[in-house]
Write an enzyme that holds these catalytic residues in place. Structure first.
Site, PDB file in Angstrom:
ATOM      1  N   GLY A   1      14.218   3.066  -5.073  1.00  0.00           N
ATOM      2  CA  GLY A   1      14.165   1.783  -4.386  1.00  0.00           C
ATOM      3  C   GLY A   1      15.405   1.421  -3.595  1.00  0.00           C
TER       4      GLY A   1
ATOM      5  N   GLU B   1      15.514   7.812  -9.130  1.00  0.00           N
ATOM      6  CA  GLU B   1      14.483   8.490  -8.336  1.00  0.00           C
ATOM      7  C   GLU B   1      14.501   8.037  -6.886  1.00  0.00           C
ATOM      8  OE1 GLU B   1      10.979   7.265 -10.385  1.00  0.00           O
ATOM      9  OE2 GLU B   1      11.063   8.895 -11.804  1.00  0.00           O
TER      10      GLU B   1
ATOM     11  N   CYS C   1      -6.211   2.945  18.767  1.00  0.00           N
ATOM     12  CA  CYS C   1      -7.129   1.903  19.209  1.00  0.00           C
ATOM     13  C   CYS C   1      -7.115   0.722  18.244  1.00  0.00           C
ATOM     14  CB  CYS C   1      -8.521   2.486  19.347  1.00  0.00           C
ATOM     15  SG  CYS C   1      -9.569   1.397  20.306  1.00  0.00           S
ATOM     16  N   GLU C   2      -6.069  -0.054  18.297  1.00  0.00           N
ATOM     17  CA  GLU C   2      -5.946  -1.238  17.449  1.00  0.00           C
ATOM     18  C   GLU C   2      -4.835  -2.113  18.029  1.00  0.00           C
ATOM     19  OE1 GLU C   2      -6.572  -0.597  13.321  1.00  0.00           O
ATOM     20  OE2 GLU C   2      -5.196  -2.185  12.750  1.00  0.00           O
TER      21      GLU C   2
HETATM   22  N1  LLP Z   1       9.931   6.057  -8.282  1.00  0.00           N
HETATM   23  C1  LLP Z   1       8.763   5.397  -8.376  1.00  0.00           C
HETATM   24  C2  LLP Z   1       8.110   5.292  -9.666  1.00  0.00           C
HETATM   25  C3  LLP Z   1       8.195   4.805  -7.244  1.00  0.00           C
HETATM   26  O1  LLP Z   1       7.061   4.138  -7.352  1.00  0.00           O
HETATM   27  C4  LLP Z   1       8.853   4.932  -5.993  1.00  0.00           C
HETATM   28  C5  LLP Z   1       8.276   4.345  -4.777  1.00  0.00           C
HETATM   29  C6  LLP Z   1      10.065   5.649  -5.934  1.00  0.00           C
HETATM   30  C7  LLP Z   1      10.581   6.196  -7.112  1.00  0.00           C
HETATM   31  C8  LLP Z   1      10.838   5.859  -4.660  1.00  0.00           C
HETATM   32  O2  LLP Z   1      11.226   4.664  -4.079  1.00  0.00           O
HETATM   33  P1  LLP Z   1      12.221   4.690  -2.801  1.00  0.00           P
HETATM   34  O3  LLP Z   1      13.546   5.196  -3.296  1.00  0.00           O
HETATM   35  O4  LLP Z   1      11.632   5.619  -1.802  1.00  0.00           O
HETATM   36  O5  LLP Z   1      12.228   3.287  -2.337  1.00  0.00           O
HETATM   37  N2  LLP Z   1       5.276   2.926   1.376  1.00  0.00           N
HETATM   38  C9  LLP Z   1       6.302   1.931   1.132  1.00  0.00           C
HETATM   39  C10 LLP Z   1       7.153   2.305  -0.066  1.00  0.00           C
HETATM   40  C11 LLP Z   1       6.353   2.532  -1.318  1.00  0.00           C
HETATM   41  C12 LLP Z   1       7.222   2.934  -2.473  1.00  0.00           C
HETATM   42  C13 LLP Z   1       6.394   3.314  -3.652  1.00  0.00           C
HETATM   43  N3  LLP Z   1       7.134   3.787  -4.780  1.00  0.00           N
HETATM   44  C14 LLP Z   1       7.140   1.791   2.396  1.00  0.00           C
HETATM   45  O6  LLP Z   1       6.880   2.486   3.353  1.00  0.00           O
HETATM   46  O7  LLP Z   1       8.053   0.977   2.435  1.00  0.00           O
END
Ligand code: LLP
Length: 427
Positions: A238, A280, A350-351
């Site tokens: 995150g 992560e 197309c949106e």
């Molecule tokens: N670990 C778990 C359990 C997760 O659910 C996620 C992201 C991560 C790690 C990695 O998070 P990051 O470091 O990439 O923020 N599609 C959305 C983001 C969805 C994230 C879902 N889970 C976007 O484009 O902003």
């Protein structure tokens, strides 16, 4: 008039060779992020592991970089697991997440020797213990719990935590205890600890510090009240990145260091001893390393807007349409020219919502044939791409030290037709 270079290569040259839309990754930036995370996420009190979240961007080439970095890998589907296996990622370093893993996926994970399953709910725990016994395969598990914090970009809010589709609320201690006890009864399943993930694109530390405090308190209670020993804790991903000048994220290395120090301090305060702490990161590893190159096509003026159309759009980056995500962009072959006109950069899908950048300050000389670059598109762009309008997914190249290599080829019309069929089903 200067042209943008990525990894020592002129963007126009890349566009000439590979065509557009094109997703270019600066490999050195990916490596720097892995190094920043692993070197700073260290402790002499517990082991640490950086686990790359595959959902941000997955393909064999990035998984090879995960392997080279010695990082773990978080996968959430049979597809990601298969790709990881094919890319030679050591299976014991794979963490399999997800709230509804199928029986086939769990079997596949056990058979491939996946290291850890992150359990999400009670039914899954039951299914996994049965399958592990049937196949006589050992497996480590973490249980995903919900610490009751949901963090957003700039603020964080406390939620009940009980209505998330992921994990079990930490308020439900009896339910957690019974699940862990069930796992511990199995000869094949080894309970390692807990996992929590509080959100994405979080640019400050407060929400993570609070989540750590809550999780360590919870771990102590589980030990004192139920005799459940926690060896490992993952605090998820995150960590935010810089999409526009308004974003002021804490650099990943600094964030990793703060988290390790906070965990040391809070563990001592709460009298908890962890063997291992995990993070992560997904977005923060690949996001800023990615550049989307588009060719400018037609432009048109309405009463209020100057539209600049490009040859990609929501089919290769759905984030602006889906989350109103903001990006910065440039005319890559006109760097240094005054940015004296506000354009609305729109895609070709197309949106009406297919707008990539609502208000982009660009030179008024921008014209058909120019190359538009969108920055920081390396995370959740390609991985969330679709074939909407039968648009082919873009080519992806990795560049480093003046050299470029194609890692995903452009999807052709034939590629798309390979799924079309006409087979009689036996009913
Ligand atoms: N670990 C778990 C359990 C997760 O659910 C996620 C992201 C991560 C790690 C990695 O998070 P990051 O470091 O990439 O923020 N599609 C959305 C983001 C969805 C994230 C879902 N889970 C976007 O484009 O902003």
């Amino acid at each position: 008039m200067a042209t943008l270079e990525i990894g020592g290569i002129d963007c126009q040259r890349l566009a000439e060779i590979s065509g557009t839309p094109l997703l270019v990754y600066d490999e050195a930036k990916i490596e720097q992020q892995f190094t920043a995370a692993t070197e700073n996420f260290q402790s002499d009190q517990f082991e640490t592991e950086v686990v790359y979240a595959a959902k941000a961007f997955s393909c064999k080439a990035i998984f090879e970089k995960v392997r080279q970095a010695g990082a773990g890998l978080d996968v959430v589907s049979g597809g990601e697991l298969y790709c990881a296996h094919q890319a030679g990622v050591p299976m014991e370093k794979v963490y399999f997440h997800g709230n509804n893993k199928s029986e086939e996926e769990l079997k596949m994970a056990l058979e491939l020797g996946c290291g850890t399953i992150v359990l999400d709910n009670k039914m899954e725990c039951q299914r996994l213990t049965e399958l592990a016994a049937q196949l006589k395969k050992p497996i480590q598990v973490l249980l995903r719990v919900n610490p009751g914090i949901e963090a957003h970009t700039h603020e964080y809010i406390r939620t009940s935590g009980s209505d998330s589709k992921f994990g079990i609320s930490i308020a439900k201690k009896n339910e957690i205890k019974s699940l862990v006890s069930q796992a511990m009864l199995s000869d094949y399943v080894q309970f390692k600890g807990f996992h929590s993930h509080i959100g994405s694109q979080i640019t400050e530390t407060t929400a993570f510090e609070e989540a750590l405090a809550i999780m360590l308190g919870f771990i102590r209670e589980m030990r004192d009240d139920y005799n459940i020993q926690t060896r490992s804790l993952s605090i998820g991903g995150g960590f935010g990145i810089r999409y526009t000048a308004d974003d002021k994220p804490i650099p990943l290395g600094e964030m990793a260091d703060i988290l390790a120090r906070t965990c040391e301090k809070l563990s001592a305060e709460k009298g908890v001893r962890l063997e291992k702490l995990l993070i992560e990161p997904g977005r923060s590893i690949v996001g800023e390393a990615g550049y989307s190159l588009y060719t400018v096509g037609y432009s048109k003026d309405t009463d209020t807007k100057h539209f600049l159309f490009v040859d990609g759009g929501m089919s290769d980056n759905i984030r602006p349409a889906l989350y109103q995500a903001e990006y910065s962009c440039d005319i890559a072959n006109r760097l240094g020219e005054p940015k004296n006109k506000t354009y609305c950069v729109a895609g070709k899908n197309c949106e009406s919502g297919d707008i990539l950048v609502k208000e982009a300050e660009l030179p008024d000389t921008a014209r058909e044939g120019d190359l538009l670059v969108m920055y920081a598109t390396g995370a959740y762009g390609y991985s969330m791409a679709s074939n909407y309008n039968r648009a082919g997914r873009p080519e992806v190249v990795f560049v480093k030290d003046g050299k470029a290599r194609r890692v995903l080829r452009r999807e052709t019309y034939e590629d798309q037709l390979r799924l079309d069929t006409d087979e009689q089903l036996t009913i």
